[in-house]
Design an enzyme around this catalytic site. Structure first.
Site, short mmCIF file in Angstrom:
data_model
loop_
_atom_site.label_atom_id
_atom_site.label_comp_id
_atom_site.label_asym_id
_atom_site.label_seq_id
_atom_site.Cartn_x
_atom_site.Cartn_y
_atom_site.Cartn_z
N GLY A 1 -0.39 5.86 -11.77
CA GLY A 1 -1.38 6.29 -10.78
C GLY A 1 -0.84 7.08 -9.59
O GLY A 1 -1.61 7.49 -8.73
N LYS B 1 -24.13 -3.81 -24.07
CA LYS B 1 -24.68 -2.56 -24.59
C LYS B 1 -23.80 -1.41 -24.10
O LYS B 1 -23.53 -1.30 -22.90
CB LYS B 1 -26.11 -2.39 -24.08
N LYS C 1 -14.30 -1.15 -2.90
CA LYS C 1 -14.81 0.21 -3.10
C LYS C 1 -16.33 0.26 -3.32
O LYS C 1 -16.96 1.26 -3.02
CB LYS C 1 -14.09 0.89 -4.27
N GLY D 1 -14.56 -1.73 -12.52
CA GLY D 1 -14.63 -1.71 -11.04
C GLY D 1 -14.87 -0.33 -10.47
O GLY D 1 -15.23 0.62 -11.19
N GLY D 2 -14.64 -0.21 -9.15
CA GLY D 2 -14.86 1.06 -8.46
C GLY D 2 -14.01 2.19 -8.99
O GLY D 2 -14.46 3.33 -9.11
N GLY E 1 -11.80 -1.61 -17.92
CA GLY E 1 -12.19 -2.08 -16.58
C GLY E 1 -13.51 -1.49 -16.12
O GLY E 1 -13.92 -0.42 -16.59
N SER F 1 0.76 -1.25 0.00
CA SER F 1 0.00 0.00 0.00
C SER F 1 0.80 1.31 0.00
O SER F 1 1.72 1.49 0.78
CB SER F 1 -0.92 0.00 1.22
#
Length: 245
Positions: free
Chosen positions: A228, A154, A66, A128-129, A126, A15
């Site tokens: 990031g 769609k 998340k 996800g959150g 992607g 982390s």
């Protein structure tokens, strides 16, 4: 009494947050502040985490919780509600938990300085959150986007549909998946990397390693690359402000 903060996630020993906040507390001589990693095998462990740690004042949330965290919270900020994902939790004075999203803020302010007139459309890899926060930020920037997922749906493309030709229409390609995160650094989303050019921005939300396989491929073809890390710093600063409201 120590003011406790921490990160909720799974397999989070790598982390960024723990290092960032521990160093911040040392620099600012905030001796009675601590930051822990709360590595949860399942989101169901979250209730006992809150119950057993009475000094928690704020939390960050990362993959894969998340979205799963939302039912455990008492309220959401307008933005978190609109995005449908939470990465910051504030413990209110009455003990209630309020969810926020600062990911979108970090992404918005790290991408904006890179934008040129040619950067009109984005592909978001992607669902996800983190993807939800990125899409929210792109809306704020008035950049139309298309989501890429494992299966064609769609308004969504499958990875196999991201051809060299298609990439000429989308000059911003954003990886929001964990593919390529340490230690599995050889992994990358399966798109046609021949489509990258010097007109493209390649943005990978991963920061460990610094240059992912996705970014290496883009860089070889002259694309502007960003990982990031700047987004994480910006979202962490925003989270700190929320906790200290």
């Amino acid at each position: 009494m120590t003011k406790q903060f921490g990160l909720v996630g799974k397999n989070i020993s790598y982390s960024f947050s723990k290092k960032y906040f521990t160093e911040k507390f040392q620099e600012e001589k905030l001796d009675k502040h601590s930051y822990e990693n709360f590595d949860l095998e399942s989101i169901q462990e979250f209730k006992s985490l809150i119950k057993d740690n009475k000094n928690i004042k704020g939390l960050n949330v990362t993959i894969p919780y998340k979205q799963e965290i939302i039912p455990y919270l008492d309220s959401l900020s307008k933005t978190a509600k609109a995005i449908g994902a939470v990465n910051t939790i504030r413990i209110l004075k009455n003990g209630k938990l309020k969810g926020y999203n600062t990911d979108w803020y970090g992404f918005y302010h790290s991408l904006k300085p890179l934008l040129k007139l040619r950067h009109k459309k984005a592909l978001v890899l992607g669902t996800g959150g983190a993807s939800k926060a990125v899409c929210y930020a792109l809306k704020k920037l008035d950049i139309p986007y298309t989501i890429v997922s494992r299966n064609s749906q769609k308004k969504q493309l499958a990875y196999g549909e991201v051809t060299k030709e298609l990439m000429q229409k989308y000059k911003i390609i954003i990886n929001t998946t964990p593919l390529g995160t340490f230690p599995n650094i050889e992994n990358k989303p399966s798109i046609n990397y021949q489509g990258f050019t010097c007109d493209h921005i390649a943005y990978d939300l991963i920061y460990n390693p610094e240059t992912t396989a996705f970014l290496q491929e883009a860089k070889q073809r002259g694309a502007s690359c960003i990982n990031g890390y700047p987004m994480l710093v910006l979202q962490a600063k925003k989270a700190w402000k929320i906790w200290n409201k």
